[in-house]
Structures are given as structure tokens and as C-alpha cells.
Design an enzyme around this catalytic site. Structure first.
Site, mmCIF file in Angstrom:
data_model
loop_
_atom_site.group_PDB
_atom_site.id
_atom_site.type_symbol
_atom_site.label_atom_id
_atom_site.label_comp_id
_atom_site.label_asym_id
_atom_site.label_seq_id
_atom_site.Cartn_x
_atom_site.Cartn_y
_atom_site.Cartn_z
ATOM 1 C CE LYS A 240 28.436 64.625 83.055
ATOM 2 N NZ LYS A 240 29.567 65.187 82.315
ATOM 3 C CG ASP B 247 29.837 65.327 78.717
ATOM 4 O OD1 ASP B 247 30.072 66.215 79.556
ATOM 5 O OD2 ASP B 247 30.737 64.754 78.078
ATOM 6 C CD GLU C 52 30.136 68.512 77.114
ATOM 7 O OE1 GLU C 52 29.024 69.039 77.001
ATOM 8 O OE2 GLU C 52 30.793 68.484 78.169
ATOM 9 C CG ASP D 95 34.140 69.374 78.382
ATOM 10 O OD1 ASP D 95 33.453 68.789 79.197
ATOM 11 O OD2 ASP D 95 34.794 70.407 78.655
ATOM 12 C CE LYS E 59 33.854 70.897 82.348
ATOM 13 N NZ LYS E 59 32.957 70.820 81.221
HETATM 14 O O1 164 Z 1 28.528 71.323 81.485
HETATM 15 C C1 164 Z 1 27.560 71.098 82.206
HETATM 16 O O2 164 Z 1 26.403 71.030 81.771
HETATM 17 C C2 164 Z 1 27.731 70.866 83.688
HETATM 18 C C3 164 Z 1 29.155 70.609 84.081
HETATM 19 C C4 164 Z 1 29.613 69.238 83.643
HETATM 20 O O3 164 Z 1 28.889 68.500 82.993
HETATM 21 C C5 164 Z 1 30.951 68.790 84.013
HETATM 22 C C6 164 Z 1 31.725 69.532 84.858
HETATM 23 C C7 164 Z 1 33.006 69.054 85.274
HETATM 24 C C8 164 Z 1 33.459 67.838 84.871
HETATM 25 C C9 164 Z 1 32.602 66.898 84.147
HETATM 26 O O4 164 Z 1 32.090 65.951 85.067
HETATM 27 C C10 164 Z 1 31.422 67.509 83.430
HETATM 28 C C11 164 Z 1 31.735 67.645 81.938
HETATM 29 O O5 164 Z 1 32.371 66.766 81.387
HETATM 30 O O6 164 Z 1 31.318 68.594 81.281
HETATM 31 MG MG MG Z 2 31.912 67.469 79.409
#
Ligand code: 164
Ligand code: MG
Length: 329
Positions: free
Chosen positions: A147, A176, A210, A235, A259
């Protein structure tokens, strides 16, 4: 065809709070639902909204469930409105479960994840990533997602330098930003990624950045995707099927993070992915084993390229899923 319908709201504390540029997320709230057909076959589903990604709120999902009780017809499931994408996913997955009588009981739900996909492990924001990766590496991960846009860019770029020096050979690193960078910072990150990826001495590949910019900066992200070699993944911009289709039609041919838990109807997602060979990375909404199972099934069916799925092998919650589910129901 109609089904007996029951649901239970839940709250589960994350083992480790999820810190992103959206803020700190400590408790996952959602709904587990169960459909039973006339022959007694059962299907489980999960509604796990992420409101700040553009899905419905938990309250909206609960209201939708309450007004349905005690049963739901098949045609109602396939006409759940598009502003309830997490409900579309939850109910359709449960229906799929009844049809395939995939999960008469919890045990089938808890079966091990499909081995055919590789997983990406989530690294915490900031310099804690520097030691967090070893634990994940020992657990078998070779793709990591870090992150960023949580601390100042200069601080994070310094950490990136040490991170890429310490990660083992042939590992991949995803970054990300959750839309938290400005245009100038995004250019700096992408210039750095291009430099790192051009350095053949470096054993690590920066797989993509991302959501570098906010959802309303699409044309700037399109411009960045043309200016740099390093890949960019949308995303938050493509959180729902409607947005996925919109940005595809606007010309996005970079990576799409999908997702399944909040994108909407699985059957319509399948149609879209079969129609358009998009480069998709499937990602968790930090759901429980119920939603995870259905989402991973979709990821396995729809993954065109062999990109690791963002569903870290370890679950995000402390207590064991089977125990939790037994207590919930
Ligand atoms: O995508 C991944 O590797 C794990 C999931 C993840 O990072 C996330 C899931 C849900 C919300 C966010 O905090 C985050 C994302 O932004 O992708
Ligand atoms: Mg993301």
C-alpha cells in the site's frame, strides 16, 4: 422457482487493520445469506459491501434483505438493481451453490482454495513492509502488494529502494495507491518503476501501480498509461460492472482489478469477460470464507492471464472460519 431465504449480519475484526490512503479499516461488516430449495438443497452467499469503493452501504443491503423475507424467487435474484452490486453477488452465488449443491454444509465451504491460482500477499503500508515480506515469502507468496500514498512520496520511494534490494529473485511487487497520489507524484512513481524494471540486475519486477489517481482523473491515468512502460491497474475506477464497461468503452486497455464481491452480478461479469479479453486481476474485498469461495471460483474461471489473485492465502480474521460460521448460524 422460489427459495427459503435466511440471513445474518456479521462483524469481524481484522487481525491487522487495513491502512490505505482511504484511512484505517478495522472491522469487516457484512451479511451471510442462505437459500434452501424445495428439495432441501442449500446454497450460501455473502454480501460484503465496500461503500467507499462505490458499492451499496451495509444498511442498504440489510434493508433489501429485510423486505424479501421469508423467500425469494429466482427472477428476483436476477433483477436485483445495479445499485446493489454486493447483493447481486451474494444472492447469485448462493443460487449457484444450490444449483451445484456445492455446499450442503459448512465443511464443503471450508475446503482448501483452488490450487490452480497463485496468490498475492498484502504488505502493510510504510517501512513495516521491509520485514513483513519474509513471513509471507516463507508461506509461499512470490507476488506482494504494498500500500502506498499513505506516507509522503519521498519517504515511500526510499523504502521502495530497500524493498526491491531485499526481495528474493523473480518476485513481483504491486503498488496500490488507492487513488491517493497527485499527477506529479504519480509521474515520479512511474518514472522510478520504469527505471527499476529496466535494470536487469534487479531480481524484482514492479508488476503494476494500482489506481495511482482518483476515479475522476481517468484521462490523466490514460495519459500516464501511454507515457510509461510500467503497467497501471484501475481498481476503484472499475469497482462495479457499469464502471468496468464504461472505462473499457472509454479506451482503457491496461489492467482491470475486479473485486467479484462488489462488482455485481457474476453471470453478467462472465458475459463481459468472455466478450472482452481484458487483462484482469481478481481481488478480495476482505470477505469471509463464504464470499471468498464464490469469488475464487469466478477468478479461476475468468483469469485469462496468469496474474496472482489478491486473496492472500491466509484469511484476514483471527478466529477460524468454520468455528465462526458455526457460531453465526
Ligand atoms: O487486492 C489485494 O491484493 C488484496 C485486497 C486489497 O488490497 C483491497 C481490498 C479492499 C479494499 C482495499 O483496501 C484494497 C484495494 O484497494 O485493493
Ligand atoms: Mg486496490
Amino acid at each position: 422457482m422460489h427459495y427459503k431465504f435466511e440471513f445474518r449480519p456479521y462483524q469481524r475484526k481484522f487481525v491487522r487493520a487495513v491502512v490505505t490512503s482511504h484511512g484505517m479499516w478495522e472491522i469487516r461488516e457484512g451479511i451471510i445469506l442462505c437459500l434452501t430449495d424445495e428439495s432441501g438443497k442449500v446454497g450460501w452467499g455473502e454480501i460484503a459491501p465496500i461503500t467507499w469503493f462505490g458499492s451499496e452501504t451495509l444498511e442498504q443491503a440489510l434493508n433489501f434483505c429485510r423486505q424479501l423475507l421469508p423467500e425469494i424467487r429466482e427472477e428476483t435474484i436476477f433483477s436485483i438493481p445495479d445499485d446493489l452490486p454486493a447483493c447481486q453477488f451474494g444472492f447469485e452465488s448462493a443460487l449457484q451453490g444450490v444449483r451445484e449443491s456445492r455446499s450442503e454444509d459448512f465443511e464443503l465451504l471450508i475446503s482448501p482454495p483452488p490450487a490452480s491460482v497463485t496468490y498475492s500477499g498484502l504488505l502493510p503500508a510504510g517501512e513495516t513492509a521491509l520485514e513483513a515480506w519474509q513471513r509471507l515469502w516463507q508461506q509461499g507468496y512470490s507476488t506482494f502488494k504494498w500500500k502506498i500514498a499513505v506516507y509522503p512520496t519521498s519517504v515511500e520511494l526510499k523504502i521502495l529502494e530497500s524493498l526491491v534490494q531485499s526481495l528474493p529473485a523473480s518476485t513481483k511487487l504491486r503498488l496500490d495507491a488507492n487513488g491517493g497520489l497527485n499527477f506529479e507524484e504519480a509521474n515520479l512513481w512511474l518514472t522510478t518503476c520504469d527505471k527499476l524494471n529496466a535494470n536487469s540486475e534487479l531480481p524484482v519486477e514492479i508488476e503494476f501501480i494500482e489506481q495511482p489517481l482518483a476515479v475522476d482523473q481517468f484521462s490523466a491515468m490514460l495519459e500516464l498509461s501511454r507515457r510509461y512502460q510500467s503497467a497501471i491497474a484501475l481498481d476503484e475506477s472499475t469497482a462495479t460492472l457499469k464502471q468496468l464497461e464504461y472505462y473499457y468503452n472509454q479506451g482503457w486497455r491496461g489492467i482491470f482489478v475486479i473485486k467479484p464481491g462488489i462488482v455485481g452480478s457474476p453471470s453478467r461479469l462472465c458475459q463481459f469477460c468472455q466478450h472482452h479479453k481484458i487483462d484482469a486481476v481478481f481481488s478480495s474485498v476482505f470477505e469471509t470464507i463464504v464470499g471468498r469461495k464464490a469469488a475464487l471460483q469466478l477468478a479461476t474461471e475468468l483469469s485469462q492471464y496468469n496474474r496472482a489473485v489478491g486473496f492472500g492465502i491466509n484469511h484476514y480474521f483471527a478466529e477460524d472460519d468454520a468455528v465462526w460460521l458455526e457460531n453465526l448460524w
